[in-house]
Design a protein around this motif. Structure first.
Motif, PDB file in Angstrom:
ATOM      1  N   VAL A 299       0.876  -1.436   0.553  1.00 17.20           N
ATOM      2  CA  VAL A 299      -0.046   0.049  -0.046  1.00 17.20           C
ATOM      3  C   VAL A 299       0.490   1.046   0.090  1.00 17.20           C
TER       4      VAL A 299
ATOM      5  N   ALA B  47       2.673   1.625  -3.085  1.00 17.92           N
ATOM      6  CA  ALA B  47       1.052   2.556  -4.255  1.00 17.92           C
ATOM      7  C   ALA B  47       0.803   3.873  -4.069  1.00 17.92           C
TER       8      ALA B  47
ATOM      9  N   VAL C 138       2.000   6.413  -6.863  1.00 15.20           N
ATOM     10  CA  VAL C 138       0.710   8.191  -6.823  1.00 15.20           C
ATOM     11  C   VAL C 138       1.255   9.203  -6.606  1.00 15.20           C
TER      12      VAL C 138
ATOM     13  N   TRP D 118      -1.764   2.947  -9.997  1.00 19.87           N
ATOM     14  CA  TRP D 118      -1.552   2.747  -8.499  1.00 19.87           C
ATOM     15  C   TRP D 118      -2.434   3.254  -8.367  1.00 19.87           C
ATOM     16  N   THR D 119      -3.350   4.171  -8.119  1.00 20.26           N
ATOM     17  CA  THR D 119      -4.559   3.902  -6.373  1.00 20.26           C
ATOM     18  C   THR D 119      -5.801   3.055  -7.272  1.00 20.26           C
TER      19      THR D 119
ATOM     20  N   ALA E 258      -4.650   0.251  -7.998  1.00 19.44           N
ATOM     21  CA  ALA E 258      -3.331  -0.706  -7.126  1.00 19.44           C
ATOM     22  C   ALA E 258      -3.834  -0.756  -5.577  1.00 19.44           C
ATOM     23  N   LYS E 259      -3.328   0.218  -5.710  1.00 21.09           N
ATOM     24  CA  LYS E 259      -3.667   0.919  -4.048  1.00 21.09           C
ATOM     25  C   LYS E 259      -5.094   0.279  -3.376  1.00 21.09           C
TER      26      LYS E 259
END
Lengths: 465, 409
Positions: free
Chosen positions: A427, A430, A434, B399-400, B402-403
């Motif tokens: 997390v 990621a 972002v 990536w959002t 994926a997060k």
């Protein structure tokens, strides 16, 4: 423990995590005593015959008491310092403990410890609780490349890993109550040294090793299915961790090479702006955007190297730890099985004696003993051996059951920790990615806005186009 | 930002005739095989040029355009004709003959469909640039190129342009021997050299950056594979891992489109790399004319000196008779005077030609070119920023997502 399923990988409804208020079973008051400092079960030398009164209370020892939300012990590892003596150079780390636990005389301690001391602590904890799963220590050496022991990055990585190791011990309801943990946290350097020397002697440790090797050679006969499943899982899991470790390190490598090229890219735009007139602003703007993206890339690489890379590496080491735990459990069971075999043999001998099939006492008669006396002596000898063995077998069978229960309980705890560690690391990665793209986006958008604004101004002032 | 094509349309110069009247496009590319000049079998690509009157579509019906096929060598022939016929114009460049500044994914093969497609766009761009040029657009040969499939080659050669072309040796000679170069042209030549150097450097570094970026994205595809395998042995984390893996695969795949778009930016830079060469050609022509003028002046000066020496009776060490007869032949002083006057006039005429026709026209076109270049490159830089923004937005999205998947593990 009720509610334990055969398949270790199958989740219970609640996820176990160190700080959560989840519990497996609510225990009654009599179990709380188990955690007082007077009752050091399974501590120190296995030769110690002071066993608890009943198997039941031993089993209960491994039921987890309700974990409260509030932690009552906080440990930090920081402040590495180099020490030079005539013989060697080594690093010590400061270990600070803050606690409200009653078994500690004070509520704050500060000591300095070196890697060897952590190693000693781990060994003591493993001896005391062979089938509890501990977070791994950082490696002794790093094989990759020419990494100096005192390289800053190496020291920082090691320090963080040691911090995590200690914290995991502190969070563990059983391990954190181990006497040696308390000594580790509180003793002055000379006190620790002398305590280390007091531990089980070399010979007794040799005895353990010999037995362990013998047991592993013997092998375990009837390993319960759930432990075989654990082993298979850990094998697969370990392979995945190794793969992920490799992939992540490769990503870092590619990012670094990308950054290298990017750093040469911006300056060419700046160079170009030197020969232009009208294009100076946009060219310099692009150069500046690229430079700022370079900085963002550097930050991203740093984050990856400091978070995901070490975490995955830790879990590669973790799988080795867990495999060792499973092996030790197997050895305990093998030892018990061997004792059972020995008991069965003696019993068979006893039976043979009853049927007068044993001709050994005939020999004894040649030595001047009366046959009846010889037979009686042998009978008595066998009976006492059998009784001893029976006690041993009972002890070892209890030991196996304790070990199994400890492992089963800790397995869930380990799985829970693993899930939250991995989740947190990915997390965070990621999020950082972002963040990286958002930074770059802002940089290019502001360039575009300024260019459009400039262009509008130009055309309004009656310029070209 | 408006569509790609619009951002690449050259600015319409005033009085650009042909483009106003006619729609031009290079619509397709096709492979052909045939025998070449030395009777060997070869494979080559032909491009379909479509034209139709500009107002034909607006009347509500869509007439079929006229069309013909041309291959790259014919475009080259057209351009060489224009170079010789309009030496004072910065002639638009053709797209590169062979793929250069490639990064590893692109092949350097001329038959590669991506390369052919980009070349098709480049050829169309070339035609549009010529068609919108105030001077070039009214050229007859250019018009025939667009409209007459057969017989065009003969028409080009009939213009005799080959004879008019200056030899490279002559041009090089002039560069080294010109005594009073025009300061403006020297500066322009210097600028062209710098532009060539910096754009080729930029193209090289950009290609390396693209190569590295490709590597970073593609490695993430491995996450997809491992997550997928791993999800098989997990119960709680399985779903999260599986879906995160899909996003990693998507991330890895997204780089292909990103880099394909960037190729258009590289093409825009390349156009100006080649334009720089065209500017240098104009400068070289100027040097040549300047040199010829200086040589003619020099001749005149030495003839004048001879005449003075004759008049003053100054004797040289070498054969007096031999020299005078070489210079003036067996002539009377009156004839000599007349010849001198003619020479003077010729030089004056030459000077006029240089001054008026060439420099004026050249400088006019150079100003036009500068404006076009500033406009186009500025647009290119901005479109590059737009590409970067698009890439960042895609990254944020992946990536959002994926997060979110990781959070659910």
């Amino acid at each position: 423990m009720s509610g334990m399923s055969a398949d270790p990988a199958q989740a219970l409804p609640a996820v176990m995590s160190p700080l959560s208020g989840q519990m497996l079973e609510l225990d009654e008051d009599d179990d709380l005593e188990v955690f007082s400092k007077d009752m050091n079960l399974m501590d120190g030398s296995p030769m110690n015959a002071s066993m608890p009164t009943s198997p039941a209370s031993m089993i209960n020892q491994y039921k987890f008491e309700e974990e409260t939300d509030a932690k009552d012990i906080f440990v930090t590892v920081d402040n590495p310092e180099s020490h030079v003596t005539a013989l060697e150079t080594f690093i010590t780390y400061r270990v600070v403990t803050k606690t409200t636990r009653s078994e500690f005389d004070s509520c704050e301690y500060e000591v300095r410890r070196r890697y060897q001391d952590f190693l000693w602590l781990k060994e003591r904890l493993e001896e005391g609780h062979p089938t509890l799963i501990m977070h791994p220590l950082p490696e002794k050496f790093v094989m990759k490349g020419m990494v100096e022991r005192f390289n800053d990055d190496f020291i920082e990585t090691r320090q963080k890993a040691l911090h995590k190791f200690l914290n995991r011990v502190a969070d563990h309801p059983i391990l954190s109550c181990h006497e040696d943990f308390k000594i580790f946290l509180t003793a002055q350097a000379w006190e620790l040294t002398s305590h280390k020397k007091q531990g089980p002697g070399f010979l007794s440790r040799m005895g353990d090793t010999v037995r362990a090797v013998a047991a592993s050679v013997r092998g375990v006969r009837n390993r319960p299915e759930e432990f075989t499943a654990m082993l298979e899982y850990v094998d697969s899991f370990g392979q995945k961790m190794i793969s992920l470790d490799k992939v992540t390190q490769r990503i870092v490598k590619e990012q670094k090479e990308y950054l290298g090229e990017l750093k040469e890219y911006g300056p060419v735009y700046t160079l170009w702006s030197g020969s232009e007139e009208e294009l100076v602003e946009p060219l310099k703007g692009v150069a500046s955007c690229i430079d700022r993206c370079c900085k963002a890339t550097e930050e991203q690489i740093g984050h990856l190297s400091e978070n995901l890379v070490p975490l995955l590496h830790e879990y590669v080491l973790c799988t080795d730890s867990v495999k060792a735990v499973l092996r030790r459990r197997d050895n305990i069971q093998a030892e018990s099985e061997a004792k059972n075999d020995a008991l069965a043999n003696r019993k068979a001998d006893r039976e043979a004696l009853k049927d007068s099939k044993d001709l050994g006492f005939v020999l004894g008669s040649f030595l001047g003993k009366k046959p009846e006396e010889a037979k009686q002596q042998k009978e008595q000898r066998l009976d006492s051996e059998i009784n001893e063995l029976k006690e041993e077998v009972e002890r070892l069978e209890d030991k196996v059951e304790c070990a199994n229960n400890a492992l089963k309980g800790d397995w869930l705890r380990w799985q829970g920790n693993m899930r939250s560690d991995i989740k947190a690391a990915f997390v965070s990665t990621a999020e950082k990615n972002v963040d990286y793209y958002e930074k770059c986006l802002a940089v290019w958008e502001s360039f575009l806005t300024s260019q459009t604004a400039a262009h509008d101004m130009e055309s309004n002032s009656g310029h070209s186009s | 930002m408006t569509s790609e094509k619009e951002s690449r349309v050259p600015i319409m110069a005033e009085g650009s005739c042909l483009l106003r009247k006619m729609e031009i496009s290079v619509a397709e590319a096709e492979k052909r095989t045939g025998k070449n000049a030395v009777n060997m079998q070869e494979t080559y690509t032909v491009y379909l040029i479509e034209t139709r009157p500009a107002d034909s579509v607006t009347e509500g019906h869509n007439p079929v355009p006229d069309s013909l096929w041309r291959r790259y060598s014919e475009f080259e022939l057209l351009r060489n004709y224009l170079l010789v016929t309009y030496p004072f114009i910065v002639i638009p460049p053709l797209p590169e003959k062979r793929a250069e500044f490639v990064w590893h994914k692109l092949s350097a093969d001329n038959m590669d469909p991506d390369f052919v497609e980009r070349r098709r766009i480049g050829l169309e761009n070339f035609l549009l640039r010529v068609a919108s040029h105030p001077v070039l657009s009214s050229d007859k040969i250019f018009f025939l190129f667009l409209t007459e499939e057969n017989g065009w080659k003969e028409a080009v050669f009939e213009t005799g342009f080959l004879a008019k072309s200056d030899s490279r040796l002559k041009a090089l000679n002039a560069t080294f021997r010109v005594k009073n170069p025009d300061k403006r042209f020297s500066e322009l030549k210097h600028y062209s050299d710098e532009l060539q150097s910096v754009t080729s450097q930029l193209l090289r570094v950009r290609a390396r950056v693209a190569d590295r970026l490709y590597g970073v994205y593609k490695v993430h595809g491995n996450y997809g594979r491992v997550f997928s395998e791993w999800s098989a042995i997990e119960k709680e984390m399985g779903d999260g891992l599986q879906s995160a893996g899909h996003h990693m695969d998507a991330y890895a795949a997204s780089v292909d489109d990103i880099l394909e778009e960037e190729e258009h930016y590289a093409d825009q830079l390349k156009e100006y790399l080649f334009y720089a060469e065209a500017v240098k050609a104009v400068c070289r022509k100027h040097e040549l004319l300047q040199y010829e003028l200086e040589t003619a002046s020099q001749d005149l000066a030495s003839k004048k000196q001879q005449q003075e020496e004759l008049a003053a009776g100054t004797v040289r060490t070498f054969s007096f008779k031999g020299m005078t007869s070489k210079l003036f032949g067996q002539e009377t002083p009156e004839q000599r005077e007349a010849k001198l006057k003619v020479l003077e006039e010729q030089i004056k005429e030459g000077e006029e030609e240089l001054q008026k026709e060439f420099v004026k026209n050249a400088w006019k076109d150079i100003e036009r070119f500068k404006e076009q270049k500033d406009h186009d490159l500025r647009e290119a830089l901005m479109s590059y920023a737009v590409m970067q923004i698009s890439m960042c937005k895609k990254g944020i999205q992946v990536w959002t997502n994926a997060k979110e998947c990781f959070s659910k593990m």
